[in-house]
Design an enzyme around this catalytic site. Structure first.
Site, PDB file in Angstrom:
ATOM      1  N   ARG A  14     -27.380   2.424  -9.967  1.00 23.44           N
ATOM      2  CA  ARG A  14     -26.864   3.040  -8.775  1.00 23.44           C
ATOM      3  C   ARG A  14     -25.267   2.800  -9.068  1.00 23.44           C
ATOM      4  O   ARG A  14     -24.617   3.755  -9.099  1.00 23.44           O
ATOM      5  CB  ARG A  14     -27.011   1.931  -7.888  1.00 23.44           C
ATOM      6  CG  ARG A  14     -28.535   2.097  -7.009  1.00 23.44           C
ATOM      7  CD  ARG A  14     -28.820   3.377  -6.688  1.00 23.44           C
ATOM      8  NE  ARG A  14     -27.793   3.940  -5.483  1.00 23.44           N
ATOM      9  CZ  ARG A  14     -27.754   5.205  -5.615  1.00 23.44           C
ATOM     10  NH1 ARG A  14     -28.489   6.127  -6.257  1.00 23.44           N
ATOM     11  NH2 ARG A  14     -26.760   6.042  -4.751  1.00 23.44           N
ATOM     12  N   CYS A 160     -18.554  -6.120  -5.180  1.00 18.78           N
ATOM     13  CA  CYS A 160     -17.980  -5.120  -4.020  1.00 18.78           C
ATOM     14  C   CYS A 160     -17.627  -5.978  -2.830  1.00 18.78           C
ATOM     15  O   CYS A 160     -16.629  -5.448  -2.200  1.00 18.78           O
ATOM     16  CB  CYS A 160     -19.125  -4.277  -3.697  1.00 18.78           C
ATOM     17  SG  CYS A 160     -20.795  -5.133  -2.993  1.00 18.78           S
ATOM     18  N   HIS A 187     -24.885  -6.387   4.495  1.00 21.84           N
ATOM     19  CA  HIS A 187     -25.376  -5.742   3.084  1.00 21.84           C
ATOM     20  C   HIS A 187     -26.431  -4.992   3.330  1.00 21.84           C
ATOM     21  O   HIS A 187     -27.332  -5.148   3.651  1.00 21.84           O
ATOM     22  CB  HIS A 187     -25.363  -6.515   2.092  1.00 21.84           C
ATOM     23  CG  HIS A 187     -24.512  -6.195   0.737  1.00 21.84           C
ATOM     24  ND1 HIS A 187     -25.364  -4.966   0.146  1.00 21.84           N
ATOM     25  CD2 HIS A 187     -23.371  -6.077  -0.055  1.00 21.84           C
ATOM     26  CE1 HIS A 187     -24.854  -4.649  -0.890  1.00 21.84           C
ATOM     27  NE2 HIS A 187     -23.815  -5.315  -1.066  1.00 21.84           N
TER      28      HIS A 187
END
Length: 357
Positions: A14, A160, A187
């Site tokens: 990803r 992140c 999340h």
């Protein structure tokens, strides 16, 4: 014009794919060139297919072609290997300036040192190191990227969530003081969760279907925040909950402030921060849902409609972020700043991300 900074990617999942695509969609596309990708779990046809078609970010707006041991992205060749160990990928043959380690599999200095020994002069890691001592520096663009000197060889880009919350906490701390912060991350699902119940993880909650339940998981966000903002040491607690959506996450912040601030005061500060640092922080008070921020490059988007305060030092702030795309853009920002330290005259476009400057 100086030659482009030569990047390589280890782990084309990803984040690896988002980094490549974010680069080609950004102003950095002429300053950097990806010359090699190592992906142990997929062959070239699968890599090409998932580059062309992405369920989250849509169809790639360029050309993707396959070759023998190579991907051609917009006509540029990228050498491909499928090594499981760093020393097997042949990095030294590609004259790399910076390796972007996007597999998430390497967290200790000993593990990361294997990339240096294999011919990568510098490694930028897409996740927090196991400890501060496992890397030479942990960088959050807009907060401490100016501390990069060029002498580092192992740098972590944090997480992140850390990239999303640290600039906001920094702004709030500068303006009102932060006595305590309790952070709840909502999340989107991740690939350490199964689609259906299965023996998938030692954390029993993560053995449950990702798309059928809200799942509490462990998080190191508090430690990540304190590592970047040492003035908050002992003042931060955090928990994380996975929710059944593919992308875009949020952090719900409960704060005890040193100085009273109304919701209007907090929103005014956040609006000002978004104007001073438009590449890093965004602000909106419209009625949003998470999908509105898919493919958003900011580290954090403040939802002013959700700001609350009792006027006596207790406040609640809500932050959206695209956990894939925003973080991929921060990796490029970090690589840019690091490259400028290595090659002061390099033709690299730097975004003005500095918070608190």
């Amino acid at each position: 014009m100086n030659r482009p900074i030569r990047l390589a990617i280890n782990g084309y999942g990803r984040i690896g794919r988002c980094v490549l695509r974010a680069l080609l969609e950004s102003s950095y596309r002429d300053a950097f060139r990806v010359v090699a990708i190592n992906e142990p779990a997929a062959d070239i046809p699968a890599m090409a297919y998932l580059t062309r078609f992405d369920s989250t970010h849509g169809v790639f707006p360029g050309s993707v072609e396959e070759g023998e041991g190579v991907l051609y992205i917009n006509g540029q060749p990228i050498a491909v290997s499928h090594a499981r160990l760093p020393q097997e990928a042949g990095w030294a043959a590609h004259d790399i300036d910076i390796l972007l380690e996007c597999s998430g599999r390497f967290g200790t200095r000993g593990q990361l040192q294997a990339f240096l020994d294999a011919g990568c002069p510098r490694v930028l890691v897409s996740h927090p190191a196991n400890s501060a001592l496992d890397v030479d520096y942990t960088v959050v663009p807009g907060i401490n990227d100016q501390g990069l000197t060029g002498r580092e060889r192992l740098v972590s880009n944090a997480s992140c969530t850390t990239n999303a919350i640290v600039p906001v906490l920094h702004e709030l701390g500068q303006a009102f003081g932060v006595e305590h912060a309790f952070l709840t991350t909502l999340h989107s699902v991740m690939n350490d969760q199964p689609m259906i119940d299965g023996y998938h993880h030692t954390d029993l909650r993560r053995t449950r279907s990702a798309m059928q339940s809200i799942v509490p998981v462990s998080t190191g966000l508090a430690q990540g925040v304190e590592r970047l903002l040492p003035g908050l040491t002992g003042k931060v607690q955090a928990k994380a909950i996975r929710v059944p959506i593919l992308n875009v996450s949020a952090i719900d912040m409960m704060l005890t402030l040193s100085h009273n601030a109304s919701a209007e005061d907090i929103n005014a500060l956040m609006q000002s921060a978004s104007q001073r640092h438009p590449a890093l922080i965004a602000y909106s008070d419209r009625p949003h849902a998470s999908v509105d921020f898919n493919h958003d490059p900011h580290s954090a988007i403040i939802d002013g409609s959700q700001t609350r305060s009792n006027g006596r030092g207790i406040a609640n702030v809500f932050v959206w972020f695209d956990n894939e795309w925003g973080f991929a853009n921060r990796m490029l920002d970090a690589a840019c700043t690091w490259s400028q330290r290595l090659h002061p005259r390099a033709d690299v476009l730097a975004a003005d991300l500095s918070v608190g400057a």
